[in-house]
Design an enzyme around this catalytic site. Structure first.
Site, short mmCIF file in Angstrom:
data_model
loop_
_atom_site.label_atom_id
_atom_site.label_comp_id
_atom_site.label_asym_id
_atom_site.label_seq_id
_atom_site.Cartn_x
_atom_site.Cartn_y
_atom_site.Cartn_z
CE LYS A 114 2.77 0.87 -2.93
NZ LYS A 114 1.54 0.49 -3.61
CE LYS A 198 -2.02 -0.71 5.92
NZ LYS A 198 -2.41 0.08 4.74
CE LYS A 201 2.17 -12.60 -0.65
NZ LYS A 201 1.84 -12.63 -2.07
#
Length: 334
Positions: A114, A198, A201
């Site tokens: 991240k 994956k 959103k």
């Protein structure tokens, strides 16, 4: 034996099929079991590890609760609350961060993914949030935590922190060491545009995912346009290892119908994708449309959603603050 289940969901808004099949569907089953005591937390403190629009965050917290209820979680049987409403979470996270070790956090692969290349610009919250996650779980004496593949490492850290606290303060079994509840099949639903990524959103194309609020027409259109390969559907699951899109679509169909992958392969072996996609669209509309309609209805009922959160907060606060009080005594606070 009664299980005490804890799970947290980030209020990102616009939850999708991956969230439903990978987590919420499992929560509903856990909620139905009379032997389970379930705590479902909307982890808004975790959400602010990246910048949020305050109004959107408030709306997303309510929408997450609406999604839980629309999918079948009973708020009278389970505790549903938002994390920031229970101060014990933040305080326990600080105490446990004094037990956790830098080396443990440095091994967390999710932070590396991240934060990207420029880790110096990542927030301290993004780095240390696995300790807050441990506090979330340990405050409720959870015996089991439903986790996906990407959260297994965080649960291991939680177990390490609990064991070290118990050893450091000579309080055997005070912090319960939780076991993972790992969904063996269909825990990772992949993008409709790329079977190696994956469903998320954050992917730019809305065609990559089925949102839980999508209309019937949108669902049908997205499945029609979902990426496939030129071969007929396989007769053996081994063939799917080199066919990620086929594996993903067959997995979605299987999970929605509570079939094994082999059962679905037997049903569609040798058939073409157009016939399969038609059946998959039918099942998706049948399962998702009622959820979408209920979410839209509940999203207009802020008072009802706030009452669920307030009731949940009272129950969660009572349990968590009592646990925190005992932690204070053990650590030596007056």
């Amino acid at each position: 034996m009664n299980k005490k289940i804890f799970s947290g969901v980030q209020p990102t808004g616009n939850l999708h099929l991956g969230n439903y099949l990978g987590a919420i569907k499992n929560f509903v089953e856990l909620n139905k079991d009379e032997n389970n005591n379930c705590v479902f937390c909307v982890v808004d403190l975790h959400a602010i590890t990246v910048k949020q629009d305050p109004k959107e965050l408030r709306d997303n917290i309510r929408e997450t609760v609406a999604t839980f209820v629309a999918c079948g979680i009973n708020p009278e049987k389970s505790i549903i609350f938002n994390q920031s409403a229970v101060p014990a979470h933040s305080e326990a996270a600080w105490i446990l961060s004094c037990v956790a070790r830098m080396g443990w956090l440095n091994r967390m692969t999710q932070f590396k993914e991240k934060a990207g290349k420029d880790k110096e610009k990542a927030s301290i919250g993004l780095y240390s949030y696995p300790v807050l996650m441990a506090a979330d779980i340990l405050l409720y004496d959870a015996t089991h935590v439903p986790v996906g593949e990407d959260q297994k490492q965080h649960l291991e850290l939680c177990r390490d922190i609990a064991q070290k606290f118990n050893n450091d303060y000579s309080v055997e079994d005070f912090l319960k060491v939780p076991d993972p509840l790992i969904q063996k099949e269909f825990s990772r639903i992949m993008s409709l545009k790329d079977g190696t990524k994956k469903m998320s959103k954050s992917e730019l194309s809305d065609l990559s995912r089925i949102n839980l609020t999508d209309s019937e027409d949108l669902i049908v259109n997205k499945i029609k346009k979902a990426k496939t390969d030129p071969l007929p559907l396989p007769s053996d699951s081994k063939e799917l290892e080199t066919r990620p899109e086929a594996k993903n679509l067959l997995g979605i169909y299987s999970s929605l119908n509570n079939f094994t992958l082999d059962q679905t392969i037997n049903e569609f072996s040798g058939k073409n994708f157009s016939e399969f996609k038609e059946k998959l669209s039918q099942v998706l509309v049948e399962k998702i449309n009622p959820v979408a309609n209920e979410i839209k209805k509940l999203n207009k009922e802020n008072e009802y959603l706030d009452k669920i959160l307030l009731d949940g907060q009272k129950k969660a606060n009572e349990y968590a603050s009592n646990k925190l009080k005992k932690i204070h005594e053990i650590v030596g606070f007056l």
